[in-house]
Design an enzyme around this catalytic site. Structure first.
Site: not given
Ligand code: GLU
Length: 505
Positions: A263-265
């Protein structure tokens, strides 16, 4: 029939690395078969539309060199290539399905739908869906009949159009990567095809456009596998099964741990990029791109190609044309591909090694300018040719060559402590003196002066060279010391060696 594939992102955010890989696999498949690579922007969901995302997606593809043969920027004879510009088309097709009894008007209000859900939940049913059973309990053209439907339509009652999913049928398709995939229609709901705002849903627009654009192969992420059931039903409903594209669902890209979807996290958490270019989120959050991190696009392409695909040999380095030659969907794996950032860095390093230093100089120049450093391009090119072997990302140059463009920040005191002896001070001063008299300050000439001096004075070569490096740059490690001396230039070299040694007599 010639291959036509499309990359069909929704501009609901920037192009993430999974999307870039989907685009790449479509591109490679098209090139391999001499086909056409199409970009179609699927922007029918107005609620999730993110301003700037479409531009970002197109800029990212261009940076990666995945230039669509047809698309919003390029045009083409199957256009327009943005679904919001095709709005009129979809309604006609939905009406066609109503005519043939494959779809119906549904007049349920959001409250009625919610009430139905709540009622069923209360009765202990978990997933309540608008299906053949529920259909008859709701307000739609199937349950209320033709007369009443006409009446509601004439009063401009808001409606959606739903697909009439047949009851209890087993339907399947052959996925090139996954093999035969079957599903039972009783697991499916009567999907909305046209929303109350008149816009088509993803499912309708996607299938209609794939058909009209004569797409032969749909290559997309695994997350769309379950939607394919409805898509196959739509092809059947329209009577287009003969022309139905072949499907391939690509494996997920997994977190570095191998657990769960990347994920972008994860990018912010582990300090690596997950988007091709810098992206400023509408929430205010900023994400650094691979480009701005110092990646070369061809290195990223090579890295992405091997996320879930393998050539069947040990070879790892491929340029895009080489990839297109050997790419095949049969060699794409079913299981998720772990995102290994160190591997990405390794690829970048390999590409930097063989990249023209002049190009690296062009890339790094604006970044140096930002730090207030303005240098001659020819000189910067020389710096890049000396340092090319020592960097993983282009930006490493900024730190490693800082001593050339400004003062030495910190000296490696540990190294000095280990390798410096006061007796070197005198030798360094003598060397500084003879260097200051040297007319041609080139690496070769400097080697000719320093090597015999070290030998004839019984000094340890390694020691002297590491301390020379430290004296001029602060650190004992770096490229060939003679080249470093040449890059720094006589004046600074003499000054730094002199100062360094006189402080440590
Ligand atoms: N618009 C979908 C997306 O955002 C396209 C999926 C497909 O390729 O069918 O990925």
């Amino acid at each position: 029939m010639s291959v036509r594939v499309r990359f069909a992102p929704s501009p609901t955010g920037p192009l993430h690395i999974g999307g870039a890989r989907t685009a790449l696999f479509n591109y490679l498949f098209a090139k391999k078969h001499g086909g056409t690579f199409i970009l179609r922007i699927e922007d029918t969901d107005q609620v999730r539309y993110v301003h700037g995302a479409e531009e970002y997606i197109q800029d990212s593809l261009e940076w990666l060199g995945l230039i669509p043969d047809e698309g919003p920027r390029k045009g083409g004879k199957y256009g327009p290539y943005r679904q919001s510009d095709r709005k009129k088309i979809y309604h006609k097709y939905a009406l066609e399905l109503i005519e043939s009894g494959k779809a119906y008007y549904a007049f349920d209000t959001p409250e009625e739908l919610e009430g139905m859900r709540a009622e069923h939940e209360a009765a202990g049913e978990t997933a309540t869906k608008y299906d053949a059973h529920i259909r008859m309990l709701m307000r739609n053209s199937v349950s209320i009949g033709e007369e009443r439907t006409k009446e509601l339509l004439s009063k401009d009652t808001p409606y959606t159009i739903r697909l009439k999913v047949p009851h209890d049928q087993v339907i399947g398709f052959e996925d090139i990567i996954r093999g035969q995939v079957n599903f039972n229609t009783s697991e499916l709901d009567d999907k909305v095809l046209i929303k109350a705002d008149g816009m088509p849903t993803y499912h309708l627009a996607n299938v209609v456009d794939d058909h009209l654009m004569e797409i032969t192969h749909v290559i997309r992420g695994e997350e769309w596998l379950s939607s394919t059931a409805h898509h196959v039903l739509l092809y059947m409903a329209f009577g287009w099964t003969e022309m139905m594209p072949k499907f391939s669902h690509l494996p997920l890209i997994l977190k570095p741990s191998g657990q769960g979807k990347l994920s972008k996290r994860d990018g912010s958490q582990f300090g690596f990029p997950v988007f091709p270019l810098d992206w400023q989120d509408p929430s205010g959050e900023f994400f650094q791109g691979f480009r701005e991190f110092g990646f070369l696009p061809e290195a990223l392409v090579n890295f992405l190609a091997l996320l879930g695909w393998n050539p069947g040999t040990e070879q790892e380095i491929f340029n895009v044309d080489g990839l297109a030659q050997v790419f095949s969907l049969e060699h794409v794996s079913k299981s998720g591909a772990r995102f290994d950032f160190d591997k990405a860095l390794w690829f970048n390093q390999q590409y930097i090694l063989t990249t023209d230093p002049e190009r690296i100089a062009t890339l790094i120049s604006p970044m140096l300018n930002e730090t207030g450093v303005h240098v001659d391009h020819g000189y910067l090119t020389k710096v890049c040719s000396v340092y090319r072997e020592r960097i993983k990302v282009v930006h490493d140059l900024i730190k490693t060559t800082a001593y050339l463009f400004g003062d030495i920040g910190e000296y490696d005191t540990e190294a000095i402590h280990k390798m410096w002896s006061p007796e070197l001070a005198g030798h360094f001063q003598t060397l500084a003196q003879s260097l200051s008299a040297e007319e041609s300050f080139t690496a070769d000439r400097l080697r000719e002066i320093i090597t015999p001096y070290v030998k004839s004075n019984g000094l340890k070569m390694g020691n002297v060279l590491q301390m020379l490096r430290t004296a001029i740059s602060g650190s004992p490690s770096g490229p060939d010391v003679y080249q470093m001396l040449e890059l720094l230039g006589k004046e600074k070299v003499v000054e730094r060696i002199g100062e360094f040694s006189s402080r440590r007599e």
